[in-house]
Design an enzyme around this catalytic site. Structure first.
Site, PDB file in Angstrom:
ATOM      1  N   ASP A  12      35.078  42.914  93.600  1.00 44.54           N
ATOM      2  CA  ASP A  12      35.074  41.903  92.552  1.00 44.54           C
ATOM      3  C   ASP A  12      36.454  41.233  92.503  1.00 44.54           C
ATOM      4  O   ASP A  12      37.467  41.901  92.262  1.00 44.54           O
ATOM      5  CB  ASP A  12      34.746  42.552  91.208  1.00 44.54           C
ATOM      6  CG  ASP A  12      34.802  41.523  90.097  1.00 44.54           C
ATOM      7  OD1 ASP A  12      33.985  40.595  90.098  1.00 44.54           O
ATOM      8  OD2 ASP A  12      35.691  41.638  89.230  1.00 44.54           O
ATOM      9  N   ASP A  35      29.893  31.278  92.891  1.00 43.59           N
ATOM     10  CA  ASP A  35      28.532  31.277  92.323  1.00 43.59           C
ATOM     11  C   ASP A  35      28.506  30.461  91.032  1.00 43.59           C
ATOM     12  O   ASP A  35      29.303  30.716  90.124  1.00 43.59           O
ATOM     13  CB  ASP A  35      28.082  32.708  92.034  1.00 43.59           C
ATOM     14  CG  ASP A  35      27.790  33.473  93.317  1.00 43.59           C
ATOM     15  OD1 ASP A  35      27.775  32.855  94.396  1.00 43.59           O
ATOM     16  OD2 ASP A  35      27.583  34.694  93.242  1.00 43.59           O
ATOM     17  N   LYS A  39      22.148  29.302  84.849  1.00 42.05           N
ATOM     18  CA  LYS A  39      21.548  29.498  83.509  1.00 42.05           C
ATOM     19  C   LYS A  39      22.652  29.604  82.456  1.00 42.05           C
ATOM     20  O   LYS A  39      23.632  30.324  82.661  1.00 42.05           O
ATOM     21  CB  LYS A  39      20.712  30.781  83.482  1.00 42.05           C
ATOM     22  CG  LYS A  39      19.442  30.667  84.298  1.00 42.05           C
ATOM     23  CD  LYS A  39      18.626  31.931  84.196  1.00 42.05           C
ATOM     24  CE  LYS A  39      17.416  31.807  85.111  1.00 42.05           C
ATOM     25  NZ  LYS A  39      16.800  33.073  85.437  1.00 42.05           N
ATOM     26  N   ASP A  71      29.403  22.632  95.024  1.00 43.86           N
ATOM     27  CA  ASP A  71      28.343  21.605  95.106  1.00 43.86           C
ATOM     28  C   ASP A  71      27.691  21.423  93.746  1.00 43.86           C
ATOM     29  O   ASP A  71      26.705  20.699  93.631  1.00 43.86           O
ATOM     30  CB  ASP A  71      27.252  22.059  96.089  1.00 43.86           C
ATOM     31  CG  ASP A  71      26.561  23.303  95.587  1.00 43.86           C
ATOM     32  OD1 ASP A  71      27.280  24.266  95.215  1.00 43.86           O
ATOM     33  OD2 ASP A  71      25.327  23.325  95.522  1.00 43.86           O
TER      34      ASP A  71
HETATM   35  C1  LIG Z   1      27.875  30.608  97.465  1.00 43.31           C
HETATM   36  S1  LIG Z   1      28.683  31.911  98.327  1.00 43.31           S
HETATM   37  C2  LIG Z   1      30.044  31.076  99.131  1.00 43.31           C
HETATM   38  C3  LIG Z   1      30.613  31.889 100.277  1.00 43.31           C
HETATM   39  C4  LIG Z   1      31.741  31.214 101.073  1.00 43.31           C
HETATM   40  N1  LIG Z   1      32.931  31.029 100.224  1.00 43.31           N
HETATM   41  C5  LIG Z   1      31.324  29.886 101.674  1.00 43.31           C
HETATM   42  O1  LIG Z   1      31.800  28.842 101.229  1.00 43.31           O
HETATM   43  O2  LIG Z   1      30.505  29.926 102.598  1.00 43.31           O
HETATM   44  C6  LIG Z   1      29.454  32.776  96.992  1.00 43.31           C
HETATM   45  C7  LIG Z   1      30.100  34.074  97.436  1.00 43.31           C
HETATM   46  O3  LIG Z   1      30.881  34.599  96.372  1.00 43.31           O
HETATM   47  C8  LIG Z   1      30.724  36.001  96.347  1.00 43.31           C
HETATM   48  N2  LIG Z   1      31.047  36.454  94.989  1.00 43.31           N
HETATM   49  C9  LIG Z   1      30.337  36.218  93.875  1.00 43.31           C
HETATM   50  N3  LIG Z   1      30.945  36.771  92.802  1.00 43.31           N
HETATM   51  C10 LIG Z   1      32.086  37.353  93.283  1.00 43.31           C
HETATM   52  C11 LIG Z   1      33.132  38.110  92.695  1.00 43.31           C
HETATM   53  N4  LIG Z   1      33.151  38.368  91.377  1.00 43.31           N
HETATM   54  N5  LIG Z   1      34.123  38.555  93.479  1.00 43.31           N
HETATM   55  C12 LIG Z   1      34.123  38.295  94.797  1.00 43.31           C
HETATM   56  N6  LIG Z   1      33.162  37.590  95.428  1.00 43.31           N
HETATM   57  C13 LIG Z   1      32.161  37.140  94.671  1.00 43.31           C
HETATM   58  C14 LIG Z   1      29.281  36.222  96.747  1.00 43.31           C
HETATM   59  O4  LIG Z   1      29.088  37.514  97.265  1.00 43.31           O
HETATM   60  C15 LIG Z   1      29.106  35.159  97.832  1.00 43.31           C
HETATM   61  O5  LIG Z   1      29.486  35.674  99.086  1.00 43.31           O
END
Ligand SMILES: C[S@@+](CC[C@H](N)C(=O)[O-])C[C@H]1O[C@@H](n2cnc3c(N)ncnc32)[C@H](O)[C@@H]1O
Length: 130
Positions: A12, A35, A39, A71
């Protein structure tokens, strides 16, 4: 001399930064397609909130940067508000494409390539610690 060692940590990000990253030591945070948690009841899970941004600022060197791409237009508006609330410390800078980006890309990550194929708009912002 051997290849440069670049450790990867899968955890995290907020917890890692808060608990493990010292003050004033980071050149750049690259936050690409965090992410969006679309919602409304999940918005509190978004990474780019005020307290996580304070942690990023704490860790940045003076002149260090935060680069963000998404995006998701509504999250981008929130991100801009969060960053502009820190305008005593953060100054907006031009967001130039990364070295790994191809023509027409900003950052060249997997998700950017997927979203570009889907013809989604990509929003970017860069800020620098004053
Ligand atoms: C939409 S993907 C984008 C991945 C990459 N940065 C790209 O542009 O291709 C979002 C990524 O953030 C990671 N993620 C989500 N919450 C996170 C957190 N609290 N700490 C670390 N990574 C996180 C997810 O596992 C996922 O791999």
């Amino acid at each position: 001399m051997g290849p440069e060692k670049r450790p990867i940590v899968r955890t995290d990000a907020a917890k890692f930064i808060t608990e493990n990253v010292p003050d004033n030591c980071v050149d750049c945070f690259h936050i690409y397609f965090p992410d969006p948690w679309p919602k409304k009841r999940h918005h509190k899970r978004r990474f780019l909130n005020s307290s996580n941004t304070d942690q990023l600022i704490r860790c940045l060197k003076t002149g260090g940067t935060i680069r963000i791409a998404t995006d998701y237009a509504e999250y981008f508006e929130q991100i801009k508000q969060v960053l502009s609330a820190k305008n005593e410390t953060l100054r907006e800078i031009d967001f130039l494409p990364t070295a790994g980006a191809q023509i027409g890309e900003w950052v060249g990550t997997n998700f950017e390539r997927k979203y570009l194929k889907e013809k989604r708009e990509i929003f970017t912002i860069g800020v620098k610690k004053a």
